[in-house]
Motif scaffolding. Structure first.
Motif, PDB file in Angstrom:
ATOM      1  N   THR A 124       0.832  -1.198   0.000  1.00  0.00           N
ATOM      2  CA  THR A 124       0.000   0.000   0.000  1.00  0.00           C
ATOM      3  C   THR A 124       0.870   1.254   0.000  1.00  0.00           C
ATOM      4  O   THR A 124       2.013   1.230   0.460  1.00  0.00           O
ATOM      5  N   LYS A 125       0.307   2.317  -0.528  1.00  0.00           N
ATOM      6  CA  LYS A 125       0.916   3.638  -0.375  1.00  0.00           C
ATOM      7  C   LYS A 125       0.064   4.395   0.635  1.00  0.00           C
ATOM      8  O   LYS A 125      -1.135   4.584   0.439  1.00  0.00           O
ATOM      9  N   GLY A 179       2.645   8.983   2.864  1.00  0.00           N
ATOM     10  CA  GLY A 179       3.101   8.714   1.508  1.00  0.00           C
ATOM     11  C   GLY A 179       4.059   7.552   1.356  1.00  0.00           C
ATOM     12  O   GLY A 179       4.482   7.251   0.237  1.00  0.00           O
ATOM     13  N   GLN A 180       4.397   6.881   2.436  1.00  0.00           N
ATOM     14  CA  GLN A 180       5.366   5.789   2.345  1.00  0.00           C
ATOM     15  C   GLN A 180       4.699   4.492   1.886  1.00  0.00           C
ATOM     16  O   GLN A 180       3.496   4.292   2.025  1.00  0.00           O
ATOM     17  N   ILE A 181       5.530   3.608   1.347  1.00  0.00           N
ATOM     18  CA  ILE A 181       5.072   2.278   0.936  1.00  0.00           C
ATOM     19  C   ILE A 181       5.122   1.352   2.144  1.00  0.00           C
ATOM     20  O   ILE A 181       6.118   1.332   2.881  1.00  0.00           O
ATOM     21  N   SER A 210      -0.987  10.728   2.108  1.00  0.00           N
ATOM     22  CA  SER A 210      -0.092  11.853   2.389  1.00  0.00           C
ATOM     23  C   SER A 210      -0.625  12.721   3.525  1.00  0.00           C
ATOM     24  O   SER A 210       0.078  13.604   4.029  1.00  0.00           O
ATOM     25  N   TYR A 264       7.343   3.175  -7.747  1.00  0.00           N
ATOM     26  CA  TYR A 264       7.233   2.992  -6.300  1.00  0.00           C
ATOM     27  C   TYR A 264       8.607   2.889  -5.635  1.00  0.00           C
ATOM     28  O   TYR A 264       9.421   2.034  -5.993  1.00  0.00           O
TER      29      TYR A 264
END
Length: 201
Positions: A60-61, A71-73, A64, A182
């Motif tokens: 998942t992302k 916003g991180q994976i 933000s 990504y």
């Protein structure tokens, strides 16, 4: 189908082999800071899904707008709540909440060694296969995007690199394993790197 079964049997067997826990401190020479640190238990789900005959990992992302790690994976997952039996239950519950994956559509294959994050979570990475189709439903406000990465890409150690950035006035090193647009890094990349190492021939 036999190749598919052999793959998951190999993963299950590999996960039973002893391995050292990992941490965000591994590449930074300050693992001694973990000795007396209090941590919170958490579980994340490394879910494998067959797409056109190719095993893929669901990631998942994060939104933000989130306060932590915007916003991180990341894997679906989160902290162990009082109602959770253990980290596996937490990972399954969070995956249901975050991406709409029903627990009954999941077969747990095993767990990787725990991972200690710099934000004081002791994370149990739960490796599982998805046994039937489901409709992805991203959790509003928390998950910006759900996407898949071929397992073969994540098992190739040559795809990983070590990079660094400044955090709290110190330079921190971490693993990355980019895929297309990504940028997979930090704890997620570290746990995936452990999976790649565990499954090395």
């Amino acid at each position: 189908m036999k190749a598919e079964a052999d793959l998951y049997d190999r993963i299950s067997a590999a996960l039973t082999r002893a391995a050292e826990p990992s941490s965000d401190f591994d590449l930074n020479g300050d693992a001694h800071l973990l000795a007396n640190a209090k941590t919170r238990p958490a579980g994340v789900l490394c879910a494998l899904q067959e797409v056109d005959g190719t095993p893929q990992v669901i990631l998942t992302k994060r939104s933000s707008r989130l306060k932590h790690h915007p916003g991180q994976i990341a894997f679906p997952g989160g902290k162990v709540d009082p109602g959770d039996a253990d980290a596996v239950a937490a990972a399954l519950r969070e995956a249901h909440e975050e991406i709409g994956l029903p627990p009954e559509a999941v077969e747990v294959l095993g767990c990787l060694p725990s991972h200690r994050t710099v934000t004081a979570f002791q994370v149990t990475p739960v490796v599982a296969r998805i046994t039937r189709p489901f409709t992805v439903v991203p959790e509003p406000g928390e998950v910006e995007e759900v996407f898949r990465v071929p397992l073969s890409h994540l098992l190739e150690t040559a795809n990983y690199s070590i990079q660094s950035r400044r955090w709290q006035k110190q330079r921190r090193h971490y693993f990355t394993v980019p895929y297309g647009p990504y940028y997979i890094w930090g704890a997620t990349a570290r746990m995936l790197r452990v999976l790649a190492e565990v499954l090395e021939p």
